[in-house]
Design a protein around this motif. Structure first.
Motif, PDB file in Angstrom:
ATOM      1  N   PRO A  88     -40.125 -21.398 -12.632  1.00 55.87           N
ATOM      2  CA  PRO A  88     -40.011 -21.393 -11.835  1.00 55.87           C
ATOM      3  C   PRO A  88     -38.183 -21.570 -12.047  1.00 55.87           C
ATOM      4  O   PRO A  88     -37.670 -21.951 -13.039  1.00 55.87           O
ATOM      5  CB  PRO A  88     -40.350 -22.641 -11.164  1.00 55.87           C
ATOM      6  CG  PRO A  88     -40.867 -23.561 -12.185  1.00 55.87           C
ATOM      7  CD  PRO A  88     -40.728 -21.772 -13.921  1.00 55.87           C
ATOM      8  N   GLY A  89     -37.165 -21.839 -10.681  1.00 58.70           N
ATOM      9  CA  GLY A  89     -36.124 -22.421 -10.529  1.00 58.70           C
ATOM     10  C   GLY A  89     -36.127 -23.987 -11.275  1.00 58.70           C
ATOM     11  O   GLY A  89     -34.424 -23.837 -11.758  1.00 58.70           O
ATOM     12  N   THR A  90     -36.671 -24.941 -11.033  1.00 64.32           N
ATOM     13  CA  THR A  90     -36.557 -26.837 -12.187  1.00 64.32           C
ATOM     14  C   THR A  90     -38.093 -26.313 -12.582  1.00 64.32           C
ATOM     15  O   THR A  90     -39.007 -26.333 -12.555  1.00 64.32           O
ATOM     16  CB  THR A  90     -36.267 -27.043 -10.824  1.00 64.32           C
ATOM     17  OG1 THR A  90     -37.076 -27.239  -9.559  1.00 64.32           O
ATOM     18  CG2 THR A  90     -35.311 -26.655  -9.686  1.00 64.32           C
ATOM     19  N   ARG A  95     -39.867 -26.610  -4.512  1.00 57.03           N
ATOM     20  CA  ARG A  95     -39.250 -25.721  -3.713  1.00 57.03           C
ATOM     21  C   ARG A  95     -38.365 -25.341  -2.626  1.00 57.03           C
ATOM     22  O   ARG A  95     -38.154 -25.638  -2.164  1.00 57.03           O
ATOM     23  CB  ARG A  95     -39.796 -24.147  -4.005  1.00 57.03           C
ATOM     24  CG  ARG A  95     -41.078 -23.870  -5.228  1.00 57.03           C
ATOM     25  CD  ARG A  95     -41.389 -22.356  -5.173  1.00 57.03           C
ATOM     26  NE  ARG A  95     -40.570 -21.374  -5.088  1.00 57.03           N
ATOM     27  CZ  ARG A  95     -40.913 -19.800  -4.687  1.00 57.03           C
ATOM     28  NH1 ARG A  95     -42.054 -20.265  -3.995  1.00 57.03           N
ATOM     29  NH2 ARG A  95     -40.457 -19.127  -4.531  1.00 57.03           N
ATOM     30  N   VAL A  97     -35.807 -24.649  -0.054  1.00 62.69           N
ATOM     31  CA  VAL A  97     -35.834 -23.909   1.281  1.00 62.69           C
ATOM     32  C   VAL A  97     -35.176 -23.269   1.918  1.00 62.69           C
ATOM     33  O   VAL A  97     -34.363 -24.184   1.922  1.00 62.69           O
ATOM     34  CB  VAL A  97     -37.353 -23.798   1.659  1.00 62.69           C
ATOM     35  CG1 VAL A  97     -38.699 -24.027   0.970  1.00 62.69           C
ATOM     36  CG2 VAL A  97     -37.309 -25.205   2.753  1.00 62.69           C
ATOM     37  N   THR A 418     -42.928 -16.465   1.396  1.00 60.13           N
ATOM     38  CA  THR A 418     -43.446 -16.860   0.250  1.00 60.13           C
ATOM     39  C   THR A 418     -42.858 -15.844  -1.330  1.00 60.13           C
ATOM     40  O   THR A 418     -43.078 -15.475  -1.993  1.00 60.13           O
ATOM     41  CB  THR A 418     -44.843 -15.813   0.206  1.00 60.13           C
ATOM     42  OG1 THR A 418     -44.683 -14.810   0.703  1.00 60.13           O
ATOM     43  CG2 THR A 418     -45.872 -16.543   1.057  1.00 60.13           C
ATOM     44  N   ARG A 420     -38.791 -15.207  -3.202  1.00 57.24           N
ATOM     45  CA  ARG A 420     -38.381 -15.956  -4.347  1.00 57.24           C
ATOM     46  C   ARG A 420     -36.967 -17.206  -3.850  1.00 57.24           C
ATOM     47  O   ARG A 420     -37.096 -17.962  -4.531  1.00 57.24           O
ATOM     48  CB  ARG A 420     -37.076 -14.930  -5.224  1.00 57.24           C
ATOM     49  CG  ARG A 420     -36.528 -15.811  -6.502  1.00 57.24           C
ATOM     50  CD  ARG A 420     -37.086 -14.624  -7.635  1.00 57.24           C
ATOM     51  NE  ARG A 420     -36.174 -15.263  -8.429  1.00 57.24           N
ATOM     52  CZ  ARG A 420     -36.995 -15.606  -9.623  1.00 57.24           C
ATOM     53  NH1 ARG A 420     -38.021 -15.141  -9.534  1.00 57.24           N
ATOM     54  NH2 ARG A 420     -36.459 -16.180 -11.036  1.00 57.24           N
ATOM     55  N   THR A 421     -36.804 -16.809  -2.430  1.00 58.94           N
ATOM     56  CA  THR A 421     -35.855 -18.185  -1.635  1.00 58.94           C
ATOM     57  C   THR A 421     -36.604 -17.926  -0.621  1.00 58.94           C
ATOM     58  O   THR A 421     -36.418 -17.318   0.641  1.00 58.94           O
ATOM     59  CB  THR A 421     -34.726 -17.915  -1.069  1.00 58.94           C
ATOM     60  OG1 THR A 421     -33.846 -17.242  -2.651  1.00 58.94           O
ATOM     61  CG2 THR A 421     -34.003 -18.516  -0.899  1.00 58.94           C
TER      62      THR A 421
END
Length: 463
Positions: A88-90, A95, A97, A418, A420-421
Motif C-alpha cells: 500500500p501507499g501508506t 486509501r 480516493v 478498485t 490503484r488510484t
C-alpha cells in the motif's frame, strides 16, 4: 564377472520420455531462479518500503510474490516489482480516493478534505510541540490557545470558544453541563436523526437531561416555548434540520424571539458555517445566530468550515468556560493534530471545500471538455456532460450547484473504485459520471490516468 545395474536420472542426451517433460523441467528451473528472501529485502526499493511501512508488511509482500513466481504466475525476475506493487501507499488501511461523486462533503469519504496548509500543519505537529507549554516561561500553558484565538478572530461575536472531538460531542457537553437533571425545550420539528441511525432525542436523553417537546412537526411558535419555560428549564434548543426540509404550511421560532425568556438559547447549526455565504443564503451561520442573541452555538468543523473532524462551541464567555472546565470536557478533548489542522484551516488560504463551493460552471465545463478530448483521443468512450452537485454532509439541504462531469460506460464505476488510484463517481441513467466540482483542478491529470488504467477492467482487454 558379476553384472551390476546402476540406476540414475536421465542424462542430457537421453531419449524423450526418459525424463520429466520439458514443461516440468522449465517450471522447476524457474522455481530455482526465484530470488531468496534475504536478497530481496536488500533491494533498495524494498528496503525503503520497509522503512516507510514496516518490515513485517514488506516481508509478507515478498513471500506472496515469491509464491506467485513459484506457481508460474510471474517470471522470477518480476518478483521484486510484484512485491512493490502489492504494498500500500501508506502504513494505514485508509486509501486516498478522488471524490468525483458531486457531493462536496461526502460522509463516507471523510467529509471535508483538508487544505494544503492544514496538511502541512498536521505534519509539523506530529512530533513534539508546545501544545501545553509556554516556551518563554517554561511553564504549562493553555492547551490549543492559538487555535482558540484564531476561532475567536473568525467569529468576533463569540465571547469565548472551545473545541471538542465532533459536533455531536459539542451538543452532548452543553446538555450535560447545563441541563443534566433538568429540561431541554425543543421543537418537535427539530427532533432529527443525525446519521448512521443516531437520533438527537436519544443523544440528549443520554446526558441525564429531560426533553420537553413543543409545537408540531411543521409549526412551532415563540408562545409554545414560553408556555413551558420555567425554573426547571436548562436551556432552549434550536436545531437546524440540516439533512431535510419541510415546506408548505410551516413556521418556526427565530432565536431573537426566544432570548427574552430568561434561559440560555443554544443553537446547533450543524454544518460549521461561521459567517453568511452567498452561495448558501438559507444556511444558518454562527455569527448571525450569536448576534441574534444565542447564548451558545454548536457546530461541526469538518463540514462547511472545511477543517478536521471536531465540534465547535462559541458563545457567552461564562457558559463556554463552564463547559471547558466540566469533567466531561476532558473525555471529549481534541488532540494536537486536530488543533493544528483547525488553526491552519481558520488562518490559511481558502479550503478545498470553499473553492468547490465557488467554482464557476464555465470553468468546470472547460475542464470536462479538455479531459474528455484527451481521453477520447485514446479511444475511450467518454463525453463531457452537464451535472448537478450538492453540498452533502448534512449541509444546505435542497441546494444544488451546477457542475460538469465526464460520462463513461457504467462498468467504469467499479473499475475506477478498485483501481490503484480509487475514483468514486456516481451512476446516472446507465452511465458512470465523474463530477468535477469536488475534484481539485490539480488532480485532473491523476483522474485522467485513473480512467486510462481502468479501461481494461471496464471495456475488456481488446478495447
Amino acid at each position: 564377472m558379476e553384472q551390476r545395474t546402476v540406476r540414475g536420472g536421465p542424462g542430457p542426451h537421453d531419449a524423450p520420455g526418459s525424463a520429466d517433460p520439458p514443461g516440468q523441467r522449465h517450471a522447476a528451473d524457474a522455481r530455482r531462479r526465484v530470488p531468496r528472501t534475504d536478497d530481496l529485502l536488500r533491494d533498495p526499493r524494498l528496503a525503503a518500503a520497509a522503512d516507510r511501512l514496516g518490515a513485517h508488511r514488506v516481508k509478507a509482500a515478498v513471500r506472496q510474490a515469491q509464491e506467485r513466481a513459484r506457481a508460474g504466475g510471474i517470471p522470477p525476475e518480476r518478483v521484486p516489482q510484484h512485491a512493490l506493487d502489492l504494498l500500500p501507499g501508506t502504513a494505514s488501511g485508509l486509501r486516498p480516493v478522488i471524490n468525483a461523486t458531486g457531493v462536496l462533503l461526502h460522509t463516507n469519504l471523510g467529509r471535508a478534505p483538508l487544505s494544503a496548509a492544514a496538511r502541512r500543519a498536521v505534519r509539523e505537529a506530529a512530533g513534539p510541540t508546545d501544545v501545553e507549554l509556554d516556551l518563554t516561561t517554561g511553564l504549562r500553558a493553555r492547551r490549543g490557545r492559538s487555535t482558540l484565538a484564531a476561532l475567536r478572530a473568525r467569529v468576533p461575536a463569540a465571547g469565548a470558544a472551545h473545541v471538542v472531538n465532533n459536533g455531536a460531542a459539542a451538543l452532548v457537553l452543553a446538555a450535560t453541563a447545563l441541563a443534566a437533571g433538568r429540561e431541554i425545550v425543543v421543537s418537535r420539528g427539530e427532533m432529527v436523526e443525525i446519521g448512521d441511525g443516531f437520533r438527537l432525542p436519544d443523544l440528549l436523553v443520554s446526558t441525564g437531561a429531560r426533553l420537553r417537546e413543543v409545537g408540531t412537526t411543521n409549526r412551532t411558535t415563540p408562545a409554545d416555548y414560553a408556555a413551558v419555560t420555567g425554573p426547571d428549564t436548562g436551556f432552549l434548543l434550536k436545531v437546524h434540520p440540516s439533512n431535510f426540509r419541510i415546506t408548505g404550511f410551516t413556521r418556526s421560532a427565530e432565536v431573537a424571539d426566544l432570548t427574552g425568556l430568561g434561559v440560555p438559547v443554544v443553537v446547533d447549526i450543524g454544518s460549521g458555517l461561521l459567517a453568511p455565504h452567498p452561495a448558501l443564503p438559507e444556511e444558518p451561520d454562527a455569527a448571525t445566530q450569536l448576534r441574534a442573541g444565542a447564548a451558545l452555538v454548536t457546530a461541526s468543523g469538518d463540514k462547511l468550515l472545511g477543517g478536521p473532524q471536531c465540534g465547535l462551541l462559541l458563545g457567552r464567555e461564562d457558559l463556554v468556560h463552564a463547559l471547558a472546565r466540566h469533567p466531561l470536557a476532558r473525555a471529549l478533548r481534541v488532540d494536537k493534530l486536530t488543533l493544528a489542522a483547525l488553526e491552519a484551516t481558520l488562518t490559511g488560504p481558502p479550503t478545498p471545500t470553499a473553492r468547490a463551493l465557488t467554482a464557476g460552471p464555465a470553468g468546470l465545463r472547460a475542464r470536462a471538455d479538455r479531459l474528455a478530448a484527451a481521453l477520447a483521443a485514446d479511444g475511450i468512450d467518454v463525453r463531457p456532460v452537464g451535472s448537478t452537485a450538492t453540498v452533502g454532509g448534512g449541509g444546505a439541504p435542497g441546494v444544488t450547484l451546477p457542475s460538469a462531469a465526464l460520462s463513461l460506460p457504467e462498468p467504469y464505476a467499479a473499475a475506477l473504485r478498485t483501481g490503484r488510484t480509487p475514483v468514486v463517481g456516481r451512476l446516472e441513467a446507465g452511465r458512470c459520471l465523474l463530477d468535477l466540482r469536488a475534484v481539485p483542478a490539480e488532480d485532473d491529470d491523476r483522474l485522467a490516468e485513473a480512467v486510462r488504467s481502468a479501461r481494461t477492467g471496464a471495456e475488456g482487454p481488446t478495447a
